[in-house]
Enzyme design. Structure first.
Site, PDB file in Angstrom:
ATOM      1  N   VAL A  11      39.647  44.660  40.286  1.00 16.13           N
ATOM      2  CA  VAL A  11      41.078  44.386  40.287  1.00 16.13           C
ATOM      3  C   VAL A  11      41.880  45.657  40.548  1.00 16.13           C
ATOM      4  CG1 VAL A  11      42.975  43.516  38.875  1.00 16.13           C
ATOM      5  CG2 VAL A  11      40.727  42.479  38.692  1.00 16.13           C
ATOM      6  N   THR A  86      38.224  42.553  30.462  1.00 14.01           N
ATOM      7  CA  THR A  86      38.427  41.704  29.280  1.00 14.01           C
ATOM      8  C   THR A  86      37.193  40.793  29.141  1.00 14.01           C
ATOM      9  OG1 THR A  86      39.674  40.131  30.669  1.00 14.01           O
ATOM     10  CG2 THR A  86      40.952  41.674  29.369  1.00 14.01           C
ATOM     11  N   ARG A 154      39.406  36.847  45.078  1.00 18.81           N
ATOM     12  CA  ARG A 154      37.999  36.452  45.046  1.00 18.81           C
ATOM     13  C   ARG A 154      37.165  37.643  45.476  1.00 18.81           C
ATOM     14  NH1 ARG A 154      38.346  32.142  49.476  1.00 18.81           N
ATOM     15  NH2 ARG A 154      39.926  33.654  50.036  1.00 18.81           N
ATOM     16  N   PHE A 252      36.762  24.163  47.279  1.00 21.24           N
ATOM     17  CA  PHE A 252      36.084  24.161  45.976  1.00 21.24           C
ATOM     18  C   PHE A 252      35.468  22.806  45.640  1.00 21.24           C
ATOM     19  CE2 PHE A 252      36.347  28.267  43.877  1.00 21.24           C
ATOM     20  CZ  PHE A 252      36.968  28.958  44.900  1.00 21.24           C
ATOM     21  N   GLY A 256      26.554  22.805  44.564  1.00 18.90           N
ATOM     22  CA  GLY A 256      25.562  23.876  44.636  1.00 18.90           C
ATOM     23  C   GLY A 256      25.029  24.202  43.264  1.00 18.90           C
ATOM     24  N   CYS A 263      34.476  35.720  36.507  1.00 18.73           N
ATOM     25  CA  CYS A 263      35.701  35.068  36.026  1.00 18.73           C
ATOM     26  C   CYS A 263      35.505  33.682  35.419  1.00 18.73           C
ATOM     27  CB  CYS A 263      36.708  34.965  37.165  1.00 18.73           C
ATOM     28  SG  CYS A 263      37.334  36.564  37.647  1.00 18.73           S
ATOM     29  N   LYS A 324      27.480  34.622  44.498  1.00 18.67           N
ATOM     30  CA  LYS A 324      27.994  34.085  45.758  1.00 18.67           C
ATOM     31  C   LYS A 324      27.792  35.156  46.834  1.00 18.67           C
ATOM     32  CE  LYS A 324      32.784  35.527  45.661  1.00 18.67           C
ATOM     33  NZ  LYS A 324      34.155  35.090  45.805  1.00 18.67           N
TER      34      LYS A 324
HETATM   35  C1  UDX Z   1      37.389  33.495  41.149  1.00 15.09           C
HETATM   36  C2  UDX Z   1      38.732  32.905  41.612  1.00 15.09           C
HETATM   37  O1  UDX Z   1      38.541  32.195  42.851  1.00 15.09           O
HETATM   38  C3  UDX Z   1      39.783  33.994  41.748  1.00 15.09           C
HETATM   39  O2  UDX Z   1      41.021  33.416  42.097  1.00 15.09           O
HETATM   40  C4  UDX Z   1      39.874  34.723  40.412  1.00 15.09           C
HETATM   41  O3  UDX Z   1      40.847  35.695  40.409  1.00 15.09           O
HETATM   42  C5  UDX Z   1      38.528  35.303  40.033  1.00 15.09           C
HETATM   43  O4  UDX Z   1      37.573  34.255  39.959  1.00 15.09           O
HETATM   44  P1  UDX Z   1      35.310  34.763  42.275  1.00 15.09           P
HETATM   45  O5  UDX Z   1      34.706  34.769  40.909  1.00 15.09           O
HETATM   46  O6  UDX Z   1      35.266  36.004  43.077  1.00 15.09           O
HETATM   47  O7  UDX Z   1      36.863  34.329  42.195  1.00 15.09           O
HETATM   48  O8  UDX Z   1      34.524  33.640  43.106  1.00 15.09           O
HETATM   49  P2  UDX Z   1      34.820  32.197  43.737  1.00 15.09           P
HETATM   50  O9  UDX Z   1      34.774  32.302  45.210  1.00 15.09           O
HETATM   51  O10 UDX Z   1      35.984  31.549  43.148  1.00 15.09           O
HETATM   52  O11 UDX Z   1      33.469  31.442  43.279  1.00 15.09           O
HETATM   53  C6  UDX Z   1      33.102  31.324  41.903  1.00 15.09           C
HETATM   54  C7  UDX Z   1      31.838  30.531  41.732  1.00 15.09           C
HETATM   55  O12 UDX Z   1      32.026  29.181  42.136  1.00 15.09           O
HETATM   56  C8  UDX Z   1      30.658  31.032  42.580  1.00 15.09           C
HETATM   57  O13 UDX Z   1      29.490  30.954  41.820  1.00 15.09           O
HETATM   58  C9  UDX Z   1      30.635  30.069  43.763  1.00 15.09           C
HETATM   59  O14 UDX Z   1      29.373  29.967  44.358  1.00 15.09           O
HETATM   60  C10 UDX Z   1      31.044  28.775  43.082  1.00 15.09           C
HETATM   61  N1  UDX Z   1      31.628  27.781  44.001  1.00 15.09           N
HETATM   62  C11 UDX Z   1      32.826  27.998  44.582  1.00 15.09           C
HETATM   63  C12 UDX Z   1      30.938  26.588  44.239  1.00 15.09           C
HETATM   64  O15 UDX Z   1      29.835  26.373  43.720  1.00 15.09           O
HETATM   65  N2  UDX Z   1      31.513  25.641  45.031  1.00 15.09           N
HETATM   66  C13 UDX Z   1      32.722  25.820  45.618  1.00 15.09           C
HETATM   67  O16 UDX Z   1      33.185  24.910  46.325  1.00 15.09           O
HETATM   68  C14 UDX Z   1      33.400  27.043  45.400  1.00 15.09           C
END
Ligand code: UDX
Length: 432
Positions: A11, A86, A154, A252, A256, A263, A324
């Protein structure tokens, strides 16, 4: 404007570098001496596409600097962003705010003129109130303003998300701070970002509610995928059919493995703990956490079935182990549940990840890192595509499996089953 970012994790570093690229003078502060030294030498402590170039560019033109001296950096700045971690408290579900409060105490001894102090870290509802109390112990309330400005970056897409955010949320009731911050974000607002001014508490909750909702969406489609698997339906048809309803939206809804990362797991737990304090039961989020926890076992059961319930001595390959693609982050990745469990059951695991070997697996029995995809899949009985890296999207399996055909379990639905099956491979995916 003169900005100070406290904490140079995802961040703080990404936001600091991007703010400097927009023309501000930014000091990035961290108490970790090694990290700051590395940054001064152009070494980036995290893997984030595009970040290194932007750090080097802005460090060279002197808009970006790095320091371990929090107090001096605060004195030189007008706006202070608190960006420290945090994490979840050990053995509990709530967020550990000790780093936030320590930083607030340090800031309180360095206020030499009016400062806007912002929480960018994800902090539970009412944390801003607590920070205000800490800082007012040593300062007149007219000399500072505490604002909540949550980030929605993200990993892997953080720079793009910073420059083109859907919205900028500023939580403050103070007109002066709102005016200054609107001005700071003007370059992004001009490009289409929506600017929303709310109360501080509302801004804090917007962040948690957003992450909890996204986690719910993923968990929802994952459970629908379970039903699809039993009924011969393709979950992707369901995602498209649902997503075209504008009230739902298509993003989203990719089924999977269990969601992971820094987060969603942490924030879903923290929002429940906060709600409990206010005697409110967030039962939907509670079941999302439970369902996601159960997800890795469900996928492992499928692995067991695919291998005819004989895991012992089976050679299993993992392609991708991070939570991811486009990140080296292993935090709460489902591979950290699946790989140890399979290794315990006697499987021999090889894994390849574009971001290299992982410490998390170094001590596990029969778990080996491979330097290439070819090396990883050689002689394998089952290849699991765990993370959706581009590197795995056009593998010529036929070429790689010359001596022996392996089974493929595509946990990210990257491939079309017909195509792979036509090449003579047994192919399994999610929700089909
Ligand atoms: C997330 C939020 O998107 C972001 O706005 C916030 O500030 C921090 O947390 P991030 O943790 O980087 O971001 O990853 P993100 O792309 O949101 O994916 C999170 C998890 O969800 C991953 O494990 C990803 O594989 C999974 N995911 C996401 C799915 O399984 N399916 C989806 O359709 C989308």
């Amino acid at each position: 404007m003169k900005l100070c970012m406290i904490g140079t994790g995802y961040v703080g570093l990404v936001s600091g570098v991007c703010f400097s690229d927009l023309g501000n003078d930014v000091i990035c502060v961290d108490k970790n001496f090694n990290k700051i030294n590395q940054l001064k030498n152009g070494k980036i402590p995290i893997y984030e596409p595009g970040l290194e170039e932007l750090v080097l560019k802005n460090y060279k033109n002197k808009r970006l600097s790095f320091s371990t001296d929090l107090k001096e950096s605060v004195k030189k700045s007008d706006i202070i962003f608190i960006c420290v971690g945090t994490p979840t408290k050990k053995g509990e579900n709530g967020a550990d705010l000790s780093q936030i409060y320590n930083v607030a105490k340090e800031i309180s001894t360095s206020i030499n003129k009016f400062k806007i102090i912002i929480t960018k870290s994800t902090v539970p509802l009412t944390t801003g109130d607590e920070i205000e109390k800490i800082i007012s112990k040593k300062n007149n309330k007219k000399k500072f303003s505490i604002v909540s400005n949550p980030e929605f970056l993200r990993e892997g897409e953080a720079i793009r998300d910073f420059i083109y955010p859907d919205r900028v949320i500023i939580g403050t009731n103070e007109k002066k701070s709102n005016r200054i911050l609107k001005n700071l974000y003007q370059p992004l607002i001009s490009k289409g970002a929506k600017y929303i001014n709310t109360s501080r508490r509302a801004a804090e909750l917007i962040k948690y509610a957003s992450n909890a909702f996204l986690a719910t969406k993923i968990t929802f489609i994952n459970e629908i995928a379970n039903l699809c698997e039993k009924t011969g339906i393709n979950v992707e048809d369901i995602s498209i059919g649902m997503g075209l309803d504008k009230r739902i939206g298509g993003r989203f809804l990719r089924a999977g493995p269990a969601y992971g990362g820094s987060c969603f797991p942490k924030d879903t737990k923290a929002i429940i703990t906060t709600a409990d304090k206010f005697k409110t039961n967030l039962s939907v989020i509670r079941s999302v956490i439970k369902s996601n926890k159960n997800r890795s076992s469900l996928l492992l059961n499928r692995v067991n079935e695919i291998l005819n319930k004989k895991i012992k001595n089976k050679k299993i390959t993992f392609l991708g182990v991070t939570f991811k693609a486009n990140t080296d982050d292993m935090r709460d990745s489902s591979s950290q549940i699946m790989i140890p469990s399979l290794s315990k059951k006697g499987a021999i695991i090889k894994y390849f990840d574009p971001t290299g070997q992982k410490n998390e697996f170094k001590k596990l029995k029969n778990v080996f890192y491979s330097k290439t995809i070819k090396e990883a899949v050689e002689g394998s009985d089952l290849v699991i595509i765990h993370t959706e890296w581009n590197d795995f999207k056009s593998i010529n399996f036929k070429n790689l499996a010359k001596s022996k055909k392996f089974i493929i379990y595509d946990m990210r639905n990257i491939y079309s089953s017909d195509k792979i099956q036509n090449q003579g491979f047994k192919y399994y995916s999610v929700g089909k």
